[in-house]
Design a protein around this motif. Structure first.
Motif, PDB file in Angstrom:
ATOM      1  N   MET A 248      -4.979  20.697 -28.432  1.00  0.00           N
ATOM      2  CA  MET A 248      -6.344  21.068 -28.981  1.00  0.00           C
ATOM      3  C   MET A 248      -7.018  19.703 -28.269  1.00  0.00           C
ATOM      4  SD  MET A 248      -6.236  24.073 -29.294  1.00  0.00           S
ATOM      5  CE  MET A 248      -4.495  24.281 -28.311  1.00  0.00           C
ATOM      6  N   ALA A 249      -6.573  18.523 -28.882  1.00  0.00           N
ATOM      7  CA  ALA A 249      -7.306  17.390 -28.193  1.00  0.00           C
ATOM      8  C   ALA A 249      -7.447  17.209 -26.819  1.00  0.00           C
ATOM      9  CB  ALA A 249      -6.772  16.294 -28.900  1.00  0.00           C
ATOM     10  N   PHE A 250      -6.388  17.591 -26.213  1.00  0.00           N
ATOM     11  CA  PHE A 250      -6.316  17.551 -24.842  1.00  0.00           C
ATOM     12  C   PHE A 250      -7.202  18.467 -24.023  1.00  0.00           C
ATOM     13  CE2 PHE A 250      -4.222  19.087 -20.688  1.00  0.00           C
ATOM     14  CZ  PHE A 250      -4.084  17.881 -20.047  1.00  0.00           C
ATOM     15  N   ASN A 251      -7.194  19.654 -24.548  1.00  0.00           N
ATOM     16  CA  ASN A 251      -8.005  20.817 -24.175  1.00  0.00           C
ATOM     17  C   ASN A 251      -9.602  20.331 -24.288  1.00  0.00           C
ATOM     18  OD1 ASN A 251      -6.100  22.597 -23.052  1.00  0.00           O
ATOM     19  ND2 ASN A 251      -5.819  23.478 -25.175  1.00  0.00           N
ATOM     20  N   LEU A 252      -9.745  19.550 -25.304  1.00  0.00           N
ATOM     21  CA  LEU A 252     -11.191  19.567 -25.736  1.00  0.00           C
ATOM     22  C   LEU A 252     -11.751  18.430 -24.993  1.00  0.00           C
ATOM     23  CD1 LEU A 252     -13.211  19.867 -28.015  1.00  0.00           C
ATOM     24  CD2 LEU A 252     -12.209  17.745 -29.222  1.00  0.00           C
ATOM     25  N   VAL A 253     -10.932  17.308 -24.464  1.00  0.00           N
ATOM     26  CA  VAL A 253     -11.750  16.241 -24.012  1.00  0.00           C
ATOM     27  C   VAL A 253     -11.360  16.122 -22.094  1.00  0.00           C
ATOM     28  CG1 VAL A 253     -11.244  14.714 -25.695  1.00  0.00           C
ATOM     29  CG2 VAL A 253      -9.368  14.835 -24.081  1.00  0.00           C
ATOM     30  N   THR A 254     -10.609  16.988 -21.803  1.00  0.00           N
ATOM     31  CA  THR A 254     -10.398  16.996 -20.261  1.00  0.00           C
ATOM     32  C   THR A 254     -11.062  18.173 -19.545  1.00  0.00           C
ATOM     33  OG1 THR A 254      -8.248  18.012 -20.502  1.00  0.00           O
ATOM     34  CG2 THR A 254      -8.147  15.697 -20.071  1.00  0.00           C
ATOM     35  N   PRO A 255     -12.132  18.033 -18.764  1.00  0.00           N
ATOM     36  CA  PRO A 255     -12.633  19.092 -18.076  1.00  0.00           C
ATOM     37  C   PRO A 255     -11.673  19.778 -17.010  1.00  0.00           C
ATOM     38  CG  PRO A 255     -13.954  17.158 -18.022  1.00  0.00           C
ATOM     39  CD  PRO A 255     -12.847  16.767 -18.461  1.00  0.00           C
ATOM     40  N   VAL A 256     -11.782  20.958 -16.985  1.00  0.00           N
ATOM     41  CA  VAL A 256     -11.014  21.783 -16.082  1.00  0.00           C
ATOM     42  C   VAL A 256     -11.126  21.157 -14.678  1.00  0.00           C
ATOM     43  CG1 VAL A 256     -10.506  23.892 -15.155  1.00  0.00           C
ATOM     44  CG2 VAL A 256     -11.287  23.909 -17.296  1.00  0.00           C
ATOM     45  N   ARG A 257     -12.355  20.765 -14.216  1.00  0.00           N
ATOM     46  CA  ARG A 257     -12.349  20.234 -12.925  1.00  0.00           C
ATOM     47  C   ARG A 257     -11.781  18.894 -12.746  1.00  0.00           C
ATOM     48  NH1 ARG A 257     -14.391  24.035  -9.534  1.00  0.00           N
ATOM     49  NH2 ARG A 257     -15.966  25.356 -11.061  1.00  0.00           N
ATOM     50  N   ASP A 258     -11.522  18.058 -13.576  1.00  0.00           N
ATOM     51  CA  ASP A 258     -10.703  16.940 -13.574  1.00  0.00           C
ATOM     52  C   ASP A 258      -9.223  17.375 -13.496  1.00  0.00           C
ATOM     53  OD1 ASP A 258     -13.056  15.525 -13.919  1.00  0.00           O
ATOM     54  OD2 ASP A 258     -12.669  14.401 -15.772  1.00  0.00           O
ATOM     55  N   LEU A 259      -8.908  18.340 -14.299  1.00  0.00           N
ATOM     56  CA  LEU A 259      -7.197  18.562 -14.136  1.00  0.00           C
ATOM     57  C   LEU A 259      -6.845  19.174 -12.885  1.00  0.00           C
ATOM     58  CD1 LEU A 259      -6.754  20.582 -17.577  1.00  0.00           C
ATOM     59  CD2 LEU A 259      -5.779  18.353 -16.994  1.00  0.00           C
ATOM     60  N   VAL A 260      -7.895  20.135 -12.405  1.00  0.00           N
ATOM     61  CA  VAL A 260      -7.664  20.354 -10.714  1.00  0.00           C
ATOM     62  C   VAL A 260      -7.827  19.302 -10.040  1.00  0.00           C
ATOM     63  CG1 VAL A 260      -8.559  22.155  -9.087  1.00  0.00           C
ATOM     64  CG2 VAL A 260      -8.474  22.911 -11.481  1.00  0.00           C
ATOM     65  N   GLY A 261      -8.444  18.473 -10.066  1.00  0.00           N
ATOM     66  CA  GLY A 261      -8.627  17.136  -9.227  1.00  0.00           C
ATOM     67  C   GLY A 261      -7.307  16.405  -9.196  1.00  0.00           C
ATOM     68  N   ILE A 262      -6.622  16.321 -10.518  1.00  0.00           N
ATOM     69  CA  ILE A 262      -5.150  15.634 -10.485  1.00  0.00           C
ATOM     70  C   ILE A 262      -4.102  16.280  -9.969  1.00  0.00           C
ATOM     71  CG2 ILE A 262      -6.205  13.777 -12.366  1.00  0.00           C
ATOM     72  CD1 ILE A 262      -4.603  15.581 -14.257  1.00  0.00           C
ATOM     73  N   ALA A 263      -4.416  17.598  -9.523  1.00  0.00           N
ATOM     74  CA  ALA A 263      -3.138  18.084  -9.227  1.00  0.00           C
ATOM     75  C   ALA A 263      -2.503  17.747  -8.025  1.00  0.00           C
ATOM     76  CB  ALA A 263      -3.471  19.806  -8.843  1.00  0.00           C
TER      77      ALA A 263
END
Lengths: 356, 271
Positions: A120-135
């Motif tokens: 939940m902390a991970f979901n809270l602080v990482t924007p989806v765009r950043d997650l897509v960016g590190i793929a």
């Protein structure tokens, strides 16, 4: 703000530590750490557009821990400290209810709550765009599909609202499943039309010229080989004691081969990013904290490692606690400590495209 | 050659994923072989199996995305995934009965119309994107992606099986897909439970313990499933049937019409 990669390392470390630590004292410590990190970084999440969960981690823990303990206590009638007895002719729950069974169940509930709080902390602080960016670059097409889906979600919600309003004006009311087709079909068809337009725009910008190239047979052969090696390694690990190390090595080789193939495939994909984020000292400190916690949880040579395992049966005793292990696990607090500090090197905000 | 390699990847990833889900059933055998070494796996087993399932998902995605994904497919997939993710919002926002989830019907229907490759990607990406936007990222995500992906993949097989001969009546297609949706509603639960069942606490006749035989393991799991999950999963299965019965026929018609448009391709003829 920490790099999304640091948060990924943090959540994986928290998952590993919570899965490995079978001791209620360490489990409680991990739960507290994950909850504190989530609370400390809440402001950062609000600023960066993170996704808050529907259920708060504390509320989840308040439900999961007693329920898990109660369920185990009512269904497992083993242990020396009998709290009370239920009539033996009651199916499933009849028999002695013991403190040991309750503790064992509650311990599982605490571990589950810590894992939940970490994600939940991970979901809270990482924007989806950043997650897509590190793929990884090898998932170029996957990244494009996810980006399109994420972009279209607000548009689809708007379309849904428009269609619902239009149908309401015509007297349509959504009462049961029979009333769904007049809403779902226009939504689906408008979405398909939009995708047709989008595909044409993509082709006009040269997307098809790259994406229509067929993946090389060598890549497919490599993937098949890596899966075969992993499968062989796992079977060896499961069914043989003599070749356990060989099994582990094979699994590692297979996974390594897969990673190498992905890296190799990614090299052919040019990747540019708008406002690239620079790796800072804070990111390094965050990863170092995770490394310390991971060492405490997984290295058998770490002092006091054996205290991670505890079994309350047959008689409840005080769980062992090694201060060095506790100290190591506190490394997971690094993001909470770093959250309040200013970054020594601010990321560049020059607005220029830069090669990554 | 290319088809053989693709088939091998499907087979190996399916086998590896299935073994990861079913590893408690191998544990009695491994415990016997390894004289108790099976117990040693119990701490790291969830992590190892989670990593293996993740690896299978990655392998399949890399293989499938590499097979000439055109701009049309990418755009179509993105938009359909967005629509399915909205349905997941409904599931999170409005409490639905039991395990009922509106995301499976679109995955099955698109897999049926657009084929197994598209179906797998649709299933896996729908769960991934909806997990991202609803804050549902967790250790359960690779399992959800893998299972939903296989639901879409097998729906594509049903489609190609039915299209081999003259296409059956629409009612028959909906009937077959309803039965398929009901089955996947249950199978999804059966498979999803496997990742935590060996570590679940409860009555001895419902839980796994080291040393019990394969037949006993199966019986214990069946009892556990019937007692704890069947009612929940039944709601998912019945929900899939209702959605496919009420929406299946018009959605299949719309998707089929667009499939023809999306498959239209201009090829240059070099002299």
């Amino acid at each position: 703000m920490l790099d999304a990669r640091v948060w990924l390392v943090w959540v994986v470390t928290a998952l590993v530590a919570s899965s490995v630590a079978r001791n209620p004292l360490y489990a409680v410590l991990l739960l507290l750490i994950t909850v504190i990190v989530g609370a400390a970084c809440r402001a950062e999440g609000d600023r960066t557009g993170g996704r808050p969960s529907v259920l708060s981690p504390l509320r989840f823990a308040a439900l999961a821990i007693p329920l898990s303990g109660l369920f185990n206590a009512l269904s497992v009638h083993f242990g020396d400290t009998v709290l009370f007895r239920l009539p033996g002719n009651w199916p499933f729950i009849g028999g002695p209810v013991t403190l040991e069974a309750f503790t064992y169940g509650a311990q599982n509930g605490i571990a589950l709550s810590a894992i939940f709080a970490a994600f939940m902390a991970f979901n809270l602080v990482t924007p989806v765009r950043d997650l897509v960016g590190i793929a990884p670059r090898a998932f170029h097409e996957t990244g494009v599909v996810i980006s399109i889906a994420l972009t279209f979600i607000p548009q689809t919600v708007e379309s849904l609202t428009r269609i619902r309003h239009a149908q309401a004006v015509r007297g349509h009311r959504l009462q049961g499943l029979r009333d769904w087709p007049p809403i779902v079909l226009p939504l689906l068809i408008s979405g398909l039309e939009q995708s047709m337009g989008l595909a044409e725009a993509m082709v006009a910008r040269g997307y098809g010229a790259v994406s229509d190239q067929r993946q090389s047979a060598r890549m497919s052969a490599g993937i098949a080989l890596s899966l075969l090696v992993v499968l062989t390694g796992w079977l060896t690990l499961l069914f043989s004691t003599r070749w356990r190390v060989a099994g582990l090595v094979l699994m590692g080789v297979g996974a390594g081969l897969m990673l190498a193939l992905l890296w190799s495939a990614g090299r052919s994909v040019p990747h540019t990013s708008y406002r690239p984020r620079r790796w800072t000292v804070r990111d390094t400190l965050g990863v170092a904290g995770c490394g310390l916690a991971l060492a405490a949880a997984s290295l058998r040579a770490y002092p006091g490692h054996s205290t991670l395992y505890y079994m309350p049966y047959p008689r409840l005793t005080l769980p062992p606690f090694a201060p060095l292990v506790g100290l190591g696990l506190l490394g997971l607090l690094a993001p909470a400590i770093l959250a309040g500090r200013r970054a020594p090197f601010a990321p560049p905000l020059d607005g220029e495209h830069a090669e990554v | 050659m290319r088809r053989v390699l693709s088939g091998t990847i499907y087979l190996l990833s399916g086998l590896l994923g299935l073994m990861a889900f079913l590893y408690p059933f191998f544990m009695p055998i491994t415990a016997k072989v390894a004289h108790g070494a099976g117990l040693a796996h119990s701490e790291d087993a969830p992590l190892v199996t989670g990593a293996l399932v993740g690896l299978c998902v990655v392998a399949l995605i890399v293989e499938l995305q590499g097979q000439a994904i055109s701009a049309k497919t990418v755009a179509l997939l993105g938009v359909l995934v967005a629509i399915t993710s909205i349905l997941r919002f409904l599931e999170v926002a409005i409490p639905l009965p039991g395990g009922f989830s509106p995301v499976f019907a679109p995955i099955i229907l698109t897999g049926y119309v657009f084929g197994s490759r598209f179906g797998f990607l649709m299933g896996a990406f729908s769960l991934l994107v909806s997990g991202l936007v609803t804050g549902g990222v967790g250790p359960w995500l690779p399992y959800q992606m893998f299972t939903a992906g296989w639901a879409g993949l097998t729906a594509g097989w049903v489609g190609s099986l039915l299209r081999r001969g003259p296409l059956p009546r629409e009612t028959f297609q909906v009937l077959i897909l309803s039965a398929f949706g009901f089955l996947w509603g249950l199978v999804y639960g059966v498979i999803s439970n496997m990742w935590f069942w060996p570590f679940a606490t409860g009555p001895a006749e419902q839980t796994w313990s080291p040393g019990i035989g394969l037949a006993q393991t199966l019986t214990h799991y069946a009892t556990f499933y019937v007692v704890t999950s069947l009612g929940w999963d039944m709601a998912r299965g019945v929900g899939n049937v209702l959605l496919i019965v009420f929406l299946g026929a018009p959605v299949i018609r719309a998707l089929t019409r667009f499939r023809r448009r999306f498959q239209f391709l201009v090829k240059s003829t070099d002299a």
